[in-house]
Design a protein around this motif. Structure first.
Motif, PDB file in Angstrom:
ATOM      1  N   TRP A  47       0.827  -1.212   0.000  1.00  0.00           N
ATOM      2  CA  TRP A  47       0.000   0.000   0.000  1.00  0.00           C
ATOM      3  C   TRP A  47       0.856   1.254   0.000  1.00  0.00           C
ATOM      4  CZ3 TRP A  47       0.065   3.839   3.590  1.00  0.00           C
ATOM      5  CH2 TRP A  47       0.653   3.569   4.836  1.00  0.00           C
ATOM      6  N   GLN A  48       2.039   1.193   0.618  1.00  0.00           N
ATOM      7  CA  GLN A  48       2.909   2.367   0.655  1.00  0.00           C
ATOM      8  C   GLN A  48       3.384   2.753  -0.745  1.00  0.00           C
ATOM      9  OE1 GLN A  48       3.330  -0.428   2.477  1.00  0.00           O
ATOM     10  NE2 GLN A  48       4.022   0.033   4.557  1.00  0.00           N
ATOM     11  N   MET A  49       3.617   1.755  -1.575  1.00  0.00           N
ATOM     12  CA  MET A  49       4.049   2.035  -2.952  1.00  0.00           C
ATOM     13  C   MET A  49       2.905   2.596  -3.782  1.00  0.00           C
ATOM     14  SD  MET A  49       6.772  -0.833  -4.036  1.00  0.00           S
ATOM     15  CE  MET A  49       7.159   0.162  -5.450  1.00  0.00           C
ATOM     16  N   VAL A  50       1.716   2.048  -3.596  1.00  0.00           N
ATOM     17  CA  VAL A  50       0.543   2.545  -4.322  1.00  0.00           C
ATOM     18  C   VAL A  50       0.292   3.997  -3.927  1.00  0.00           C
ATOM     19  CG1 VAL A  50      -1.927   2.230  -4.705  1.00  0.00           C
ATOM     20  CG2 VAL A  50      -0.455   0.227  -4.486  1.00  0.00           C
ATOM     21  N   TYR A  51       0.323   4.265  -2.627  1.00  0.00           N
ATOM     22  CA  TYR A  51       0.112   5.632  -2.134  1.00  0.00           C
ATOM     23  C   TYR A  51       1.243   6.552  -2.605  1.00  0.00           C
ATOM     24  CZ  TYR A  51      -0.239   9.603   1.006  1.00  0.00           C
ATOM     25  OH  TYR A  51      -0.324  10.868   1.502  1.00  0.00           O
ATOM     26  N   GLY A  52       2.481   6.072  -2.551  1.00  0.00           N
ATOM     27  CA  GLY A  52       3.616   6.882  -2.977  1.00  0.00           C
ATOM     28  C   GLY A  52       3.514   7.283  -4.437  1.00  0.00           C
ATOM     29  N   LEU A  53       3.115   6.353  -5.289  1.00  0.00           N
ATOM     30  CA  LEU A  53       2.924   6.666  -6.708  1.00  0.00           C
ATOM     31  C   LEU A  53       1.839   7.710  -6.883  1.00  0.00           C
ATOM     32  CD1 LEU A  53       3.626   5.816  -9.713  1.00  0.00           C
ATOM     33  CD2 LEU A  53       1.543   4.448  -9.551  1.00  0.00           C
ATOM     34  N   PHE A  54       0.720   7.509  -6.188  1.00  0.00           N
ATOM     35  CA  PHE A  54      -0.383   8.468  -6.262  1.00  0.00           C
ATOM     36  C   PHE A  54       0.087   9.861  -5.870  1.00  0.00           C
ATOM     37  CE2 PHE A  54      -3.665  10.769  -3.882  1.00  0.00           C
ATOM     38  CZ  PHE A  54      -4.562  11.005  -4.900  1.00  0.00           C
ATOM     39  N   ARG A  55       0.758  10.000  -4.725  1.00  0.00           N
ATOM     40  CA  ARG A  55       1.201  11.313  -4.232  1.00  0.00           C
ATOM     41  C   ARG A  55       2.246  11.938  -5.138  1.00  0.00           C
ATOM     42  NH1 ARG A  55      -0.445  14.910  -2.218  1.00  0.00           N
ATOM     43  NH2 ARG A  55       1.222  15.446  -0.829  1.00  0.00           N
ATOM     44  N   ARG A  56       3.207  11.138  -5.609  1.00  0.00           N
ATOM     45  CA  ARG A  56       4.255  11.679  -6.484  1.00  0.00           C
ATOM     46  C   ARG A  56       3.639  12.239  -7.756  1.00  0.00           C
ATOM     47  NH1 ARG A  56       7.310   7.575  -6.529  1.00  0.00           N
ATOM     48  NH2 ARG A  56       6.703   6.635  -8.506  1.00  0.00           N
ATOM     49  N   TRP A  57       2.747  11.479  -8.369  1.00  0.00           N
ATOM     50  CA  TRP A  57       2.120  11.951  -9.601  1.00  0.00           C
ATOM     51  C   TRP A  57       1.176  13.110  -9.333  1.00  0.00           C
ATOM     52  CZ3 TRP A  57       0.855   6.946 -12.823  1.00  0.00           C
ATOM     53  CH2 TRP A  57       2.061   6.399 -13.267  1.00  0.00           C
ATOM     54  N   GLN A  58       0.602  13.173  -8.157  1.00  0.00           N
ATOM     55  CA  GLN A  58      -0.251  14.309  -7.810  1.00  0.00           C
ATOM     56  C   GLN A  58       0.603  15.577  -7.713  1.00  0.00           C
ATOM     57  OE1 GLN A  58      -2.053  14.276  -3.884  1.00  0.00           O
ATOM     58  NE2 GLN A  58      -4.008  14.868  -4.813  1.00  0.00           N
ATOM     59  N   ARG A  59       1.730  15.494  -7.019  1.00  0.00           N
ATOM     60  CA  ARG A  59       2.626  16.652  -6.872  1.00  0.00           C
ATOM     61  C   ARG A  59       3.190  17.099  -8.214  1.00  0.00           C
ATOM     62  NH1 ARG A  59       4.430  13.700  -2.362  1.00  0.00           N
ATOM     63  NH2 ARG A  59       6.166  12.931  -3.584  1.00  0.00           N
ATOM     64  N   GLU A  60       3.498  16.154  -9.096  1.00  0.00           N
ATOM     65  CA  GLU A  60       4.084  16.473 -10.403  1.00  0.00           C
ATOM     66  C   GLU A  60       3.045  16.945 -11.419  1.00  0.00           C
ATOM     67  OE1 GLU A  60       5.974  12.832 -11.507  1.00  0.00           O
ATOM     68  OE2 GLU A  60       7.599  13.073 -10.054  1.00  0.00           O
ATOM     69  N   GLY A  61       1.766  16.829 -11.090  1.00  0.00           N
ATOM     70  CA  GLY A  61       0.712  17.243 -12.010  1.00  0.00           C
ATOM     71  C   GLY A  61       0.345  16.187 -13.040  1.00  0.00           C
ATOM     72  N   THR A  62       0.813  14.970 -12.849  1.00  0.00           N
ATOM     73  CA  THR A  62       0.532  13.897 -13.808  1.00  0.00           C
ATOM     74  C   THR A  62      -0.955  13.611 -13.910  1.00  0.00           C
ATOM     75  OG1 THR A  62       2.696  12.905 -13.399  1.00  0.00           O
ATOM     76  CG2 THR A  62       1.001  11.473 -14.374  1.00  0.00           C
ATOM     77  N   TRP A  63      -1.633  13.519 -12.775  1.00  0.00           N
ATOM     78  CA  TRP A  63      -3.074  13.202 -12.803  1.00  0.00           C
ATOM     79  C   TRP A  63      -3.864  14.290 -13.518  1.00  0.00           C
ATOM     80  CZ3 TRP A  63      -3.396   8.436 -12.428  1.00  0.00           C
ATOM     81  CH2 TRP A  63      -2.713   7.695 -11.471  1.00  0.00           C
ATOM     82  N   ALA A  64      -3.492  15.548 -13.319  1.00  0.00           N
ATOM     83  CA  ALA A  64      -4.188  16.648 -14.007  1.00  0.00           C
ATOM     84  C   ALA A  64      -3.979  16.542 -15.518  1.00  0.00           C
ATOM     85  CB  ALA A  64      -3.698  17.995 -13.482  1.00  0.00           C
ATOM     86  N   ARG A  65      -2.748  16.230 -15.946  1.00  0.00           N
ATOM     87  CA  ARG A  65      -2.473  16.080 -17.384  1.00  0.00           C
ATOM     88  C   ARG A  65      -3.229  14.899 -17.969  1.00  0.00           C
ATOM     89  NH1 ARG A  65       2.591  17.250 -15.535  1.00  0.00           N
ATOM     90  NH2 ARG A  65       3.310  15.093 -15.677  1.00  0.00           N
TER      91      ARG A  65
END
Length: 80
Positions: A47-65
């Motif tokens: 779960w830490q890796m799943v959450y880490g990926l989510f947060r990293r991509w959120q900070r980088e703007g990946t999800w918005a793109r």
């Protein structure tokens, strides 16, 4: 459909134990079920890796793109 929209992994370091597909499926599972991060099944990775990926991509703007690109594609298919 998502792959071209996602960041490319840098070839340095150790190869990952979990594929992006598994981690993204873990994110999708969590959103669909509405559970806590700690309840993500281990088949999707820790779960830490799943959450880490989510947060990293959120900070980088990946999800918005990704959202913008998918909405643009959807609008184009409706008009076409």
């Amino acid at each position: 459909m998502l792959e071209p929209l996602l960041p490319i992994r840098k070839p340095t370091g150790r190869p990952p134990n979990w594929s992006k597909r598994q981690l993204i499926d873990g994110l999708r599972w969590r959103v669909r079920v509405g559970s806590s991060w700690r309840d993500v099944p281990v088949q999707y990775g820790p779960w830490q890796m799943v959450y880490g990926l989510f947060r990293r991509w959120q900070r980088e703007g990946t999800w918005a793109r990704v959202l913008t690109a998918l909405q643009t594609r959807s609008d184009a298919t409706r008009r076409g």
